[in-house]
Each structure stands twice: as C-alpha cells, then as structure tokens.
Scaffold this active site. Sequence first.
Site, PDB file in Angstrom:
ATOM      1  N   HIS A   1     -28.197 -15.490  24.605  1.00  0.00           N
ATOM      2  CA  HIS A   1     -27.243 -15.250  25.687  1.00  0.00           C
ATOM      3  C   HIS A   1     -26.544 -16.530  26.155  1.00  0.00           C
ATOM      4  CE1 HIS A   1     -29.066 -11.378  25.597  1.00  0.00           C
ATOM      5  NE2 HIS A   1     -28.474 -10.947  26.683  1.00  0.00           N
TER       6      HIS A   1
ATOM      7  N   HIS B   1       0.829  -1.204   0.000  1.00  0.00           N
ATOM      8  CA  HIS B   1       0.000   0.000   0.000  1.00  0.00           C
ATOM      9  C   HIS B   1       0.863   1.254   0.000  1.00  0.00           C
ATOM     10  CE1 HIS B   1      -2.386  -3.318   1.627  1.00  0.00           C
ATOM     11  NE2 HIS B   1      -3.457  -2.686   1.225  1.00  0.00           N
TER      12      HIS B   1
ATOM     13  N   GLU C   1     -17.732  -4.435  24.647  1.00  0.00           N
ATOM     14  CA  GLU C   1     -16.873  -5.603  24.806  1.00  0.00           C
ATOM     15  C   GLU C   1     -15.654  -5.527  23.887  1.00  0.00           C
ATOM     16  OE1 GLU C   1     -20.076  -5.759  23.826  1.00  0.00           O
ATOM     17  OE2 GLU C   1     -21.101  -6.343  25.671  1.00  0.00           O
TER      18      GLU C   1
ATOM     19  N   HIS D   1      -4.038   3.142  -3.588  1.00  0.00           N
ATOM     20  CA  HIS D   1      -4.225   2.570  -2.250  1.00  0.00           C
ATOM     21  C   HIS D   1      -3.447   1.274  -2.010  1.00  0.00           C
ATOM     22  CE1 HIS D   1      -6.116   1.127   1.396  1.00  0.00           C
ATOM     23  NE2 HIS D   1      -6.366  -0.008   0.788  1.00  0.00           N
TER      24      HIS D   1
END
Lengths: 664, 664
Positions: A472, A30, A410, A261
Amino acid sequence: MTLDRAQHDKLANAIRALAMDGVEQAKSGHPGLPMGAADVATVLFTRILKYDAAEPHWPDRDRFVLSAGHGSMLLYALLYLTGVPGMELADLKKFRQIDSKTPGHPENFMTLGVETTTGPLGQGLATSVGMAIAERMLAAEFGKKTVDHHTYVLASDGDLMEGISQEAIALAGHQKLNKLIVFWDDNGISIDGPLTISDSVDQVARFKACGWRSEHVDGHDPDAIEAAIRRAQKSSKPTMIACKTVIGFGAPKKAGTSKAHGEPLGAEELAAAKKALGITGGAFEIAADVLKTWRNFGAAGAGARKEWLARYETLSERKRAEFERRLAHKVPAKLDKAIVAHKKALIAAPQNVATRKASELALEVIVPLMPELVIGSADLTPSNNTRTSHAEDFTPKTPKGRYVRYGIREHGMAAAMNGILLHGGFRPAGGTFLVFADYARPSMRLAALMGLPVVYVMTHDSIGLGEDGPTHQPVEQIASLRAMPKMRVFRPADTIETAEAWQLALERTDGPTVLALSRQNLPQLRTDGTATNRSAKGGYELLPAEGGKAQVSLFASGSELELAVAARKLLAEKGMRARVVSVPSLELLLQQDEATQAAVIGDAPVKIAIEAGVRFGWDAVIGHDGGFVGMHSFGASGPYKEVYKHFGITPEAVVAEAVKRHNA
Amino acid sequence: MTLDRAQHDKLANAIRALAMDGVEQAKSGHPGLPMGAADVATVLFTRILKYDAAEPHWPDRDRFVLSAGHGSMLLYALLYLTGVPGMELADLKKFRQIDSKTPGHPENFMTLGVETTTGPLGQGLATSVGMAIAERMLAAEFGKKTVDHHTYVLASDGDLMEGISQEAIALAGHQKLNKLIVFWDDNGISIDGPLTISDSVDQVARFKACGWRSEHVDGHDPDAIEAAIRRAQKSSKPTMIACKTVIGFGAPKKAGTSKAHGEPLGAEELAAAKKALGITGGAFEIAADVLKTWRNFGAAGAGARKEWLARYETLSERKRAEFERRLAHKVPAKLDKAIVAHKKALIAAPQNVATRKASELALEVIVPLMPELVIGSADLTPSNNTRTSHAEDFTPKTPKGRYVRYGIREHGMAAAMNGILLHGGFRPAGGTFLVFADYARPSMRLAALMGLPVVYVMTHDSIGLGEDGPTHQPVEQIASLRAMPKMRVFRPADTIETAEAWQLALERTDGPTVLALSRQNLPQLRTDGTATNRSAKGGYELLPAEGGKAQVSLFASGSELELAVAARKLLAEKGMRARVVSVPSLELLLQQDEATQAAVIGDAPVKIAIEAGVRFGWDAVIGHDGGFVGMHSFGASGPYKEVYKHFGITPEAVVAEAVKRHNA
C-alpha cells in the site's frame, strides 16, 4: 424513412467497401470488424441515432463510442458517408498516415466527430459509463428539454474480456444507466483464433448478473437489431445487445476467421468480397445514389437540432450562460479570489494537518463555487477526504447528487471520469490511494493523451501511510506518473501548496493532474505567497541560504519538505549554508525555460533531493553526483515515524549526505 | 475428528480473539474480516485443508490464499494456532510493526506459511488461478501420486469488484480449474458503508456465467460450509461459495457495520465482544485446551505428508532430481552453453530481424532445455512470437501443454504468472504489447515485491510499432518500469542482446524481468562477445572512439542503437570522435558500483542519449545538460519510419545535438 433490405445492404456495403479499401491502401489495419458490424452501425445511424452530421458538437446529440477502436475505418466511413465536415475521401485514403484525420485508432483530438480516443480494449465501454452518468446529471440540472440523449457503444470480445469491463458494467448496472446501450460484436474470433480457445463466458448472463437487460440478436438482421434497440430504449436498466456477426462479412475465404481481423484482405480477396457483396466501382468509389442516401441520413437530424435550439433559447439567459460556461470547461471567475482568501485565512491561522485534510479544506471552499465538480472515491471516502459538507450522493433517485460512490473500481472510476469530462458539463475528480494509481493507469494515460483536465485525489502518498505496508506504500508511483506525457503530478507540502495545487489542477485545460496527498499530519511551512501561486512553476525557493552564498541546495516535495527545513537548521548549526527548494511538481519545474530552471535549481556545489520515493527522475535536478535521501526499495509495515527512520529518511541523514559531499 | 458446534465455536473464537487483540495492540488494522470469516476458516483448517503446520513448504499441501489481505490477522492467528514454526504469540503482539512476521498485509517473504503477498484487492484471487494451473500441469507431468491438491481462496467484496477478478474467473472457468475453490466473504460491507451504495451484482450468477459452480451458504454454519466444500470437490468446474457472514461477528455494537472493517474495536467494544462470544482470559490469552485442539489439527496432516513422502520415494531418481530442481527454480546446467552456441551461430550467420523474432529464435533453443517454461500470450501470439515450434496448448484435455492462451487479459495473465511461479515447478513467461504493461502493472508490482523471476515478453516496444498510433505506442512505459524497485527491464538491440537478455532473465532468481522487443527489423550489431554476457552489467561500450579520446558519448538502447552507430559514422566524417555505448538495461547499469558506472559512462564532454521513449531517468547518465534524442510527447499513427522522422529521432538529429553541444 426506413430502408428496405436491399437499400440497407447498399448502405452497409458502402461501409464495408471503404473499410476494405482503406486498410488495403494503408497496407495495415482491421477490416474484419467494420465488415462484420456494418449492419449494426447502419441501423444505428439510419434508424436510431440522434445526430446532425453538420454539427458534431451539438450538445444534445446521442453519443456513439466505438470501443473496439481497432475497427476505426467503420467510424471514419460513417463520418464520411454521413457528411461530417472535413472528412473527405482524401482523408480515408490517408488512413494510418502521419497527421491524417484517420489514424490507426480513433483519436478525438485528431478527428471531428470522434467522441473519445479508443483502442486500448475496454476503455471505450468504461468511458461511455461516464458519459451516461454525465447525461443524467446534466439532464437533472438543466431539464430534459435541454439534455435527453442516449449513449451507444460498439464493443468487441476484447472489450468484454478486459477486467475494466466488469468495473464498468457493474457501475452502470448499479446506477441503472438505462440510456446506455451496448452492442457486443459477437463474432467469436480473436487474434489467436476462435474465441473458444481462450473464453467461454456467457456474456448475456454475465451482464444480467450485473443488473443489465441483455439479449441475443442476429447482427445481420436490420429489423431485429432495430427492434432490440427499441426494447432497450424502454428499459429501466442499461442494455447489452449481443449481436451475432461474421467477422469480415462478405470476404469469401477469410470471413469468420482471424485472418479477417487485423490485416488487409489482399487484392484478390478484396475483389472477391466486393463481388460477393455486389459492390461495383473501384477503390474508394461510392455510388452517387448510395452517398446521397447516406448524406440524407446525416442531415436528417438537423430538424431535431433546430427544435432543440428553439427549446434551448427558452432557457433563462443565466441558465444559458451557465450551460455554455460548463460546456467550455471554464472555471468560475470567483475561483482565484476564493483560493487567495483561503490561503490568507490559513496564513492567519496555520493548520498543521495532513494534505488530504488540506485538500478537504480547499474543497470546502471550491465546491460551492463549482457546481460542475463531480467528486467521488473508489470506496475510500473517509480516507481520501473527498466528500465535503455539501455533498449529496449521485444515485438513480438523486441524479442531482455530485458525489459518486465508484466502489472498489479504480480503473472503472478513472475511465468514467474521462467520460464525464468528454460528455461536457462537468469536471470530475476521483479519489483512491496513490499506490492504486497502478490499477487506473490505462485510463489515466488516455486522459493524458486526450488532454482531459480531470483530477486524481491520491492520498496515502508514500511510506507515510505506515502500517498497511509495502503493498500500500507507493514508492515508484510518483516517478512513473511524472514520466507520463501531459500528466501533471503535484505533491504539496502543506495546506497552502495543497490549495495552490487544486487551483492549478482546476485552471488547467489541457491535461490531467494527480494530487499526491499525505495521510500523516504536516506542518504548515508557507508563511507568505498568498497573492501569487508559487507552485505554478513546479518549484521555488522556500528558504534562502543565510549569511552568504548557498553551499547546499536541498530539494524536497510534500511531506519531506519539513525534513529539508529541519536539515537546513541543523546544517546552520554546523556553520553550513543551505537553501531549501520546494518542488511540488518536478516535471512542471523541468518544463520551465532554462533560465527559470537555473534560478530555482541554483548553483550550490552540493545538491540533495529528499523524497520518500525512488530517485528515478531526480538526477535532472541534482545530477549523477547529487545526494538523494529517499527510497531505494519497497517499503515496510510499521508506524510511519518508525518506517521513516527504518529507511533513513531523516533530517540527520540529509545532514550526513550534505557534509559528506561538502567535504568530498 | 469432526468438532461439535461448541468445540468449533471455541476454535473459531480463538481466531476472533487474536484478531481483536492484535489490531487493538497495533492501534490499527482490520478486525472485521477475521471475526466474520472465522467460521469458514475454522471449517477449512479443521475439516478440509491438507497441510502439516510443521512443514509449510510440503509441495503437495493444499494452498490457502487470503485474497482479502487486509484480514491478515486471520492468517497470522491460524499460523500461530496450528503451530507453524516461528509464529509465536510474541509475533502476534508485534502486528504491523517494523521487521515483524506480522506485517499489515501478508507478505510471503516475511512470514513462513504465507503463500503469496496479498492486499491490493483482486490479486490473491487472480494469483490462485495460476496456482491451480500449475497444480494441474505438475500433476500431469509427475502424476497424481505426487501432485494432487486444492487451492482455496478467501475473497472479499473488494476482490470481486476489482476488474482483475473478471479476468481471473473467466480464465479459471474456461480452463475448468475444478480444484480451485473460492469462498466469498459476503458480508455486505465496504469502507464507504453498506455495499448497496456502490454495488448490486449478483455474484453467484456472475460466476455461473463464467463457467463456475456457485452457491450460497450460511457462513456461520460449519456443517453447511463443509457440505458446500465437499460438493465443490466433486465438481468438474471451479467453485465459488458465497458465504453470508457478519463483519465483526460478535462485536455487539459494530458487527455488521463498516466501523468493524478497518480500525480497532476499542477497549470497551472489544471486552463486550469477548463477553458475547464467551471468550475468557486477557489479551492474547488462548485457553490451553483450545490451543491444544488447534495444534492437534495443525499436526493432523503429518501422516498424509509422510504417506506422500513414501510415494514420492518410489519415483525414479531422475524424476526426483528433476522435481527438486524445478521446485528450486534452478535453470538447467546446459542453458549457458546453449545460449553461447546460439550466439556463435548468430555471429556466423547474422540475422537482421525484429527483436521479437530474435526472442523467438532464442526460445527455440531454450524451450527444449527447460520443460518448466510456461509461455503464453494475452491473445497476441502471432505478434509476440511467443509460441515456438514445440508448443502445445494447455487445455483441460491437454494438461501437459505448456502454452497458455490467456485471452485478452493482461492483468489476469500477470497475476496467474505469479501464481504459477509461487506454486512451484514452473517458470512462466507471458506476452503482450509493451504499452499494455499498464494494464498488468499491479500484478507486475507484486512480482517485483515478492521477487518472483517471471518474464514479460513485451513486444511493439516504441513508436516503432507504427500505424496503430499513440494508444499503442509506449513512450513512458520503459521509464515507468525502470522506476519500479526490483523490476529489471531489458531493451535489447539485436539478436545477440536478445539472447543475453533471455539468459539473464532466466538465471535471475530474485525478481521479474521485462523484455521490451521491437516490432520492426533491426540489424545485428554485435560481432563478438559470445563467451561472456555483455548485457549483464546493463551497459557496455559497443564501439570506441577512434583516433583519440572520445569527444562524444552516444548512449542508446534497443532499436536506437543502430542510430547511434550511424551517427558515430557521420560524426567521424565531420572529424568528431564519438563512442557508442549500448544500454540494454539502464537501471541495471545504475546499480553497478561507481567504478563500473564511470567506466561505461565515460568522461566525454558531450553526452547524448538516444531512445524512442521519454527522457525521464536518463539524466543519471547524461546529466541535466546532456543531449537527448527521443520522445517528448505521445506518439502518432503512421508507417514507423515516417513516425521516427516526424519526431526527429534520426542519426542526423543525433549529429546536430552533438555538434551543438560540442560547439557550446
């Protein structure tokens, strides 16, 4: 020494030249980001950054995180130009080759001077939040004379589009991490084309909404960049500087397009770019005066480092010993004794509690011994049992607090934990429900890849969580984490195994550990084994067959170990001899030598595994023809004992499997 | 009919009463959100929402998504009160019990009237973005007379803190999904306590920065809520309405605190709350006039539905047949023939291409047959080969476009795909690198749990991606996805298997499929099998042993199948007879009956699996003593052929394993 514009350009163009050449030589990579962000990087490394290239591990250095890891040649060029030991032109020529110091994305375990592995977008930014947290905590403990540095981050559009960026910047804004300064390489280009085809977020406004200072700047104007950084350094908030840049700056045809890129420019465009930038010389040739100037900047921080050392020497011997122990991530010598004593106390007075509670009991013993423990939870503190009686919250006003309220983040938590550990001085542990390991997985993978000994306290570890239902209830998470290289999963069965798992997690130095803990109460099954850590080999015989050779081996982990014990008794009543093997860590067992594995697995003709999760992975122990009592689908909502019955995870089901196979 | 305030309160309090009673009876659950958000929900369901409770599947209904799934009693109360068939008081009394229609979190596969499974935070919000995308696409195709509805979402603090929310709102804002209206239940409380301990984001400003309309409103003022919704309906942007509410509204002691969030109020507080709210009657008792009024609202949309039906009947028969086929997710009858013809053409003129390219070749055949295919990529279009020659981008100005530029938002993409599928009318497929399945995993899990037949086009599927290195090389992702119930993973070996995998993915109606595709070119190995889909059982014998019974079985998937073929030849030169088994889907093979498995696995004394991933899971085929040629660690950066050699994944290594085991 501040460079004039012409000098600055020469230095920045050296980065551009090396990036172009490196990518061209590798035939992949890149070039666009290093070329576009070279001015920002040059300002940072010549005017701002506190570093001594000769000593990349200097504890009080400013951190620089290339969150846009695909632009790795920017970082490698800087390491070479500033003179980091061991980074030679020859290394740049081996860009993206096996075993080189210059892999496709920066890997901190391959290359001196790389603060963290980056590449998966958003991770570097989110990791840097942890570094800034650790800096503040360590400064609060050891004083500003010893710890006082900034964390700088170069982030791309992709970093800011990934969801983890939101968790990271919201946490940083809330904690007012004013020594965190992020440069956004605002080049308006992504792989699919102009960013406008997929994005229209006003990032400056977004960061402000999250409690940051934020401003636009011309990313090719050195003085403007410097001024923006100086303003940022004075702020009481973290700062995001949106640097308007041209991707592939200097490439006549490809600059400003997605063609700059992620692929080599090609010989023609490369030559034209060098010409346009006024770069002379062949591939990987840096003019001697330019290199010398760069090296001078690389060495310029040596004075500051020596002053720091002098200040450091004024600390008491005890303080210095502690500082060094902490940076080396050595656990205190007392830990083993304390755990053994804790286990003895439990044997003397057994506790039939949930392993999340057992974890809290262990932490009550460990936390006072380990001031480096930084514990937190993603807004599940009362469920994860992560906050001990000693805890004080970490807030802007209480920087000595060691308990982090990560919020419902999280992924951001796991990345921040990586940063806290990478910074040095701390051992982070963070809690959530096991099922939400899925949310944190990319950062957990980086912890495993980098070999960071962080600890995940993941409670509510199976259908045993009951009423919250299948969204869950983890059923495949244990297997999916066991599959990850270097990740270690413990699913302890009682208070004793939980204490052993904590000890092993903290004594580990080469990778992360998941503690999968129950919501529901479990009987304390271990009645001995206080002196040695029986969980250390992943599995061991808890109960032998009685009255002869075992006809059945029952393997179980965590909350199902009590079912195996009950089944063994029922089988005995039927005249069948069964042994029970506790497997707190399946993958650790499978990493033992063949003789150890053979001894633990045994040769009983019938083998049955019992785990309230999927079978996937257990065949290595029980074989294709082994029996499995566990989950074959997602879970269901209901009181946990009924859920267990519903899915047929009972001692009776184990007995039926054993009898069926015994008679087959 | 607009209710006066007293009437409104009675209706809202009926929700509160049922929520309190349901949680109390279950002895677990979340009363706080339903009590706090009852006013918002009542305004929505009595003044705004287009629905006919008797016909919850009416295609042109407004969608209501309870992103804050823990507040499920809110939804169950509404379903009961408005009169959705089959939701009785008896069901509410079985809240959180096994097999009830009222599980802990809303499950669309358990309960009529639930639009999507929610609970893992952020998912409902992100899924709703897909619903709004599908609405716009379907309206563009079938006309506003047939499709013209809104998507309403109730989101909590946690929904907005999760990173996925950023990906979702950025995508929605960019696409100007103005028929998406989100209520944020701004109650300032999370599990750990006041939200101020972990968050200080200005959410209204944040949404504005992401291209939304956004405003604050008193969440307990029905007229203000209605007015805000009316303004939102007129906007050219999606709208977020921040509704300031009191969690546990009405509970005298616990309202406004985290104690109202996730546990029963307790008998005393419950009674006090009912008294304070003026609710009479016992548990689960709703006054007859209140229920009647609610039921009237539930039936009020029947007229609109009948008008819609009348308009629908004016569509041509062909249009209606297509509309119904699309809602039923039936693949076109022509698909099978087209795939067979495609395979025949490939057999006639073999193509040794990367399977990502093979996927593009298949799509070039499939896309013209399936206007319901909505394909996209998380900014990796040129790498994923997802954009066929027919593609037009989906943008606000080209709503008929079927190609979605999701941006660098894997998680948001996967959730939007769930919403696109749930809305009806479309089959979404989305591309990214396989390693980034980790970023999307929570939404992929919901697709599996809900049984949604979406397709993930995951390219660069192993160390075969080469130079980008270990952060980008999946080694454990295949195993971790195989471990997930209902998820199907295909790792095709060549053009033929890729076409077969696409066919199986599209013909599947009960769950999602991952296509793991190579970056690197692979030889076309299949020379027959055009009429039947040989991948349908997960594995099959590609090449038998020659000259006698097989001494060795070689199992391989994807890019390693050619290594198995090469090894078989080398073994033959050594006089050893080996067969080659292609295993495009390991878990599908392991789901076959024992006889099929036995036939495919065979009884050769030596079994060896070859896969450029971890061994985890393969023991079910090869056993503990089987040989494995694959990955035992994370990968490395380098040209892919060298990386394969570096990790010893070569035909020679396979031969060595076979010989070693043969001689053992």
